[in-house]
Design a protein around this motif. Structure first.
Motif, PDB file in Angstrom:
ATOM      1  N   ILE A 137       0.829  -1.209   0.000  1.00 47.91           N
ATOM      2  CA  ILE A 137       0.000   0.000   0.000  1.00 47.91           C
ATOM      3  C   ILE A 137       0.863   1.259   0.000  1.00 47.91           C
ATOM      4  CG2 ILE A 137      -1.748   1.320   1.257  1.00 47.91           C
ATOM      5  CD1 ILE A 137      -2.917  -1.390   2.152  1.00 47.91           C
ATOM      6  N   ILE A 138       1.959   1.252   0.735  1.00 49.70           N
ATOM      7  CA  ILE A 138       2.870   2.406   0.745  1.00 49.70           C
ATOM      8  C   ILE A 138       3.418   2.657  -0.659  1.00 49.70           C
ATOM      9  CG2 ILE A 138       5.148   3.175   1.529  1.00 49.70           C
ATOM     10  CD1 ILE A 138       4.420   1.917   4.285  1.00 49.70           C
ATOM     11  N   GLU A 139       3.786   1.594  -1.373  1.00 48.16           N
ATOM     12  CA  GLU A 139       4.311   1.751  -2.732  1.00 48.16           C
ATOM     13  C   GLU A 139       3.246   2.224  -3.716  1.00 48.16           C
ATOM     14  OE1 GLU A 139       6.160  -1.925  -3.842  1.00 48.16           O
ATOM     15  OE2 GLU A 139       7.782  -1.665  -2.389  1.00 48.16           O
ATOM     16  N   TYR A 140       1.991   1.856  -3.480  1.00 48.13           N
ATOM     17  CA  TYR A 140       0.912   2.206  -4.396  1.00 48.13           C
ATOM     18  C   TYR A 140       0.373   3.611  -4.171  1.00 48.13           C
ATOM     19  CZ  TYR A 140      -3.787   2.473  -6.316  1.00 48.13           C
ATOM     20  OH  TYR A 140      -4.919   2.894  -6.972  1.00 48.13           O
ATOM     21  N   SER A 141       0.126   3.952  -2.932  1.00 44.57           N
ATOM     22  CA  SER A 141      -0.633   5.160  -2.636  1.00 44.57           C
ATOM     23  C   SER A 141       0.240   6.413  -2.564  1.00 44.57           C
ATOM     24  CB  SER A 141      -1.373   5.002  -1.304  1.00 44.57           C
ATOM     25  OG  SER A 141      -2.170   6.145  -1.064  1.00 44.57           O
ATOM     26  N   THR A 142      -0.330   7.492  -3.068  1.00 40.62           N
ATOM     27  CA  THR A 142       0.299   8.804  -2.907  1.00 40.62           C
ATOM     28  C   THR A 142      -0.465   9.639  -1.879  1.00 40.62           C
ATOM     29  OG1 THR A 142      -0.998   9.686  -4.744  1.00 40.62           O
ATOM     30  CG2 THR A 142       1.208   8.838  -5.262  1.00 40.62           C
ATOM     31  N   ASP A 143      -1.500   9.057  -1.333  1.00 35.58           N
ATOM     32  CA  ASP A 143      -2.307   9.750  -0.316  1.00 35.58           C
ATOM     33  C   ASP A 143      -1.539   9.760   0.999  1.00 35.58           C
ATOM     34  OD1 ASP A 143      -4.122  10.184   1.876  1.00 35.58           O
ATOM     35  OD2 ASP A 143      -5.787   9.776   0.509  1.00 35.58           O
ATOM     36  N   ILE A 144      -1.197  10.935   1.479  1.00 27.95           N
ATOM     37  CA  ILE A 144      -0.373  11.088   2.674  1.00 27.95           C
ATOM     38  C   ILE A 144      -1.021  10.447   3.904  1.00 27.95           C
ATOM     39  CG2 ILE A 144      -1.231  13.377   3.291  1.00 27.95           C
ATOM     40  CD1 ILE A 144       2.420  12.637   3.504  1.00 27.95           C
ATOM     41  N   TYR A 145      -2.340  10.484   3.976  1.00 32.01           N
ATOM     42  CA  TYR A 145      -3.033   9.872   5.106  1.00 32.01           C
ATOM     43  C   TYR A 145      -2.906   8.349   5.072  1.00 32.01           C
ATOM     44  CZ  TYR A 145      -5.027  14.369   6.323  1.00 32.01           C
ATOM     45  OH  TYR A 145      -5.183  15.671   6.690  1.00 32.01           O
ATOM     46  N   VAL A 146      -3.111   7.769   3.918  1.00 32.08           N
ATOM     47  CA  VAL A 146      -3.024   6.313   3.775  1.00 32.08           C
ATOM     48  C   VAL A 146      -1.600   5.843   4.078  1.00 32.08           C
ATOM     49  CG1 VAL A 146      -3.230   4.388   2.157  1.00 32.08           C
ATOM     50  CG2 VAL A 146      -4.933   6.222   2.159  1.00 32.08           C
ATOM     51  N   VAL A 147      -0.615   6.537   3.552  1.00 34.90           N
ATOM     52  CA  VAL A 147       0.781   6.182   3.826  1.00 34.90           C
ATOM     53  C   VAL A 147       1.068   6.304   5.326  1.00 34.90           C
ATOM     54  CG1 VAL A 147       3.188   6.860   3.426  1.00 34.90           C
ATOM     55  CG2 VAL A 147       1.568   6.769   1.506  1.00 34.90           C
ATOM     56  N   SER A 148       0.553   7.333   5.943  1.00 34.28           N
ATOM     57  CA  SER A 148       0.730   7.505   7.385  1.00 34.28           C
ATOM     58  C   SER A 148       0.081   6.367   8.165  1.00 34.28           C
ATOM     59  CB  SER A 148       0.142   8.845   7.830  1.00 34.28           C
ATOM     60  OG  SER A 148       0.204   8.968   9.237  1.00 34.28           O
ATOM     61  N   TYR A 149      -1.121   5.967   7.760  1.00 35.67           N
ATOM     62  CA  TYR A 149      -1.793   4.849   8.435  1.00 35.67           C
ATOM     63  C   TYR A 149      -0.949   3.582   8.350  1.00 35.67           C
ATOM     64  CZ  TYR A 149      -5.986   7.801   7.989  1.00 35.67           C
ATOM     65  OH  TYR A 149      -6.890   8.832   8.028  1.00 35.67           O
ATOM     66  N   GLU A 150      -0.397   3.320   7.180  1.00 36.65           N
ATOM     67  CA  GLU A 150       0.423   2.125   7.008  1.00 36.65           C
ATOM     68  C   GLU A 150       1.666   2.167   7.882  1.00 36.65           C
ATOM     69  OE1 GLU A 150      -0.342  -0.638   5.617  1.00 36.65           O
ATOM     70  OE2 GLU A 150      -2.183   0.135   4.769  1.00 36.65           O
ATOM     71  N   LYS A 151       2.314   3.307   7.919  1.00 32.34           N
ATOM     72  CA  LYS A 151       3.508   3.426   8.762  1.00 32.34           C
ATOM     73  C   LYS A 151       3.151   3.266  10.239  1.00 32.34           C
ATOM     74  CE  LYS A 151       6.161   6.184   5.525  1.00 32.34           C
ATOM     75  NZ  LYS A 151       6.761   7.492   5.226  1.00 32.34           N
ATOM     76  N   GLN A 152       2.030   3.847  10.638  1.00 33.90           N
ATOM     77  CA  GLN A 152       1.592   3.699  12.022  1.00 33.90           C
ATOM     78  C   GLN A 152       1.226   2.251  12.339  1.00 33.90           C
ATOM     79  OE1 GLN A 152      -1.020   6.872  13.710  1.00 33.90           O
ATOM     80  NE2 GLN A 152      -0.937   7.638  11.594  1.00 33.90           N
ATOM     81  N   LEU A 153       0.601   1.579  11.387  1.00 29.84           N
ATOM     82  CA  LEU A 153       0.229   0.187  11.590  1.00 29.84           C
ATOM     83  C   LEU A 153       1.475  -0.670  11.820  1.00 29.84           C
ATOM     84  CD1 LEU A 153      -2.313  -1.623  11.648  1.00 29.84           C
ATOM     85  CD2 LEU A 153      -1.847  -2.133   9.254  1.00 29.84           C
ATOM     86  N   LEU A 154       2.506  -0.415  11.045  1.00 31.25           N
ATOM     87  CA  LEU A 154       3.755  -1.162  11.213  1.00 31.25           C
ATOM     88  C   LEU A 154       4.401  -0.906  12.571  1.00 31.25           C
ATOM     89  CD1 LEU A 154       5.435  -0.788   7.719  1.00 31.25           C
ATOM     90  CD2 LEU A 154       4.646  -2.903   8.783  1.00 31.25           C
ATOM     91  N   ASN A 155       4.207   0.293  13.093  1.00 30.12           N
ATOM     92  CA  ASN A 155       4.871   0.686  14.336  1.00 30.12           C
ATOM     93  C   ASN A 155       3.987   0.584  15.571  1.00 30.12           C
ATOM     94  OD1 ASN A 155       7.403   1.371  13.133  1.00 30.12           O
ATOM     95  ND2 ASN A 155       6.418   3.181  12.295  1.00 30.12           N
ATOM     96  N   THR A 156       2.779   0.109  15.421  1.00 26.04           N
ATOM     97  CA  THR A 156       1.872  -0.011  16.558  1.00 26.04           C
ATOM     98  C   THR A 156       1.801  -1.466  16.988  1.00 26.04           C
ATOM     99  OG1 THR A 156       0.553   1.864  15.793  1.00 26.04           O
ATOM    100  CG2 THR A 156      -0.490   0.388  17.370  1.00 26.04           C
ATOM    101  N   ASP A 157       2.122  -1.695  18.229  1.00 30.33           N
ATOM    102  CA  ASP A 157       2.059  -3.038  18.797  1.00 30.33           C
ATOM    103  C   ASP A 157       0.618  -3.323  19.196  1.00 30.33           C
ATOM    104  OD1 ASP A 157       2.649  -5.488  19.958  1.00 30.33           O
ATOM    105  OD2 ASP A 157       3.333  -4.584  21.838  1.00 30.33           O
ATOM    106  N   TYR A 158       0.011  -4.280  18.518  1.00 28.88           N
ATOM    107  CA  TYR A 158      -1.389  -4.598  18.766  1.00 28.88           C
ATOM    108  C   TYR A 158      -1.645  -4.926  20.234  1.00 28.88           C
ATOM    109  CZ  TYR A 158      -5.714  -7.228  18.923  1.00 28.88           C
ATOM    110  OH  TYR A 158      -6.964  -7.685  19.260  1.00 28.88           O
ATOM    111  N   ALA A 159      -0.767  -5.688  20.839  1.00 30.90           N
ATOM    112  CA  ALA A 159      -0.963  -6.115  22.232  1.00 30.90           C
ATOM    113  C   ALA A 159      -0.980  -4.935  23.200  1.00 30.90           C
ATOM    114  CB  ALA A 159       0.127  -7.105  22.638  1.00 30.90           C
ATOM    115  N   ASN A 160      -0.241  -3.885  22.881  1.00 30.06           N
ATOM    116  CA  ASN A 160      -0.133  -2.739  23.790  1.00 30.06           C
ATOM    117  C   ASN A 160      -1.004  -1.551  23.416  1.00 30.06           C
ATOM    118  OD1 ASN A 160       1.771  -3.962  25.520  1.00 30.06           O
ATOM    119  ND2 ASN A 160       3.391  -3.497  24.049  1.00 30.06           N
ATOM    120  N   ASN A 161      -1.553  -1.563  22.211  1.00 31.50           N
ATOM    121  CA  ASN A 161      -2.361  -0.411  21.787  1.00 31.50           C
ATOM    122  C   ASN A 161      -3.471  -0.868  20.837  1.00 31.50           C
ATOM    123  OD1 ASN A 161      -3.328   2.136  21.308  1.00 31.50           O
ATOM    124  ND2 ASN A 161      -1.315   3.035  20.956  1.00 31.50           N
TER     125      ASN A 161
END
Length: 92
Positions: free
Chosen positions: A18-42
């Protein structure tokens, strides 16, 4: 596909696609946050991001499928299915 499998194996590839496909800054931000968010803790933040990505994919998948310029169409279809599965698991 179960939740652990998605979180431990599929999430990195899904986000990268999705990061490679999208140019939408919000979508790219969501993907980066998803990678950096620990599901167990947040869990709340993780679920919110997954819901936003699911909404984005619901709107974007037709564009992806219909465009002759989109690469990896099959990978996008799989990623959308993974996002839907992830959302289902998280909302159970």
């Amino acid at each position: 596909m179960d939740l652990d499998e998605i979180l431990n194996i599929e999430i990195d590839t899904l986000c990268q696609l999705i990061i490679e496909y999208s140019t939408d800054i919000y979508v790219v931000s969501y993907e980066k946050q998803l990678l950096n968010t620990d599901y167990a803790n947040n869990k709340t933040k993780f679920i919110l991001i997954v819901n936003r990505l699911n909404d984005w994919y619901k709107e974007e998948i037709k564009v992806i499928l219909d465009s002759k310029y989109t690469l990896s169409v099959e990978a996008h279809q799989k990623s959308f299915e993974i996002i839907k599965s992830l959302k289902k698991h998280l909302n159970e």
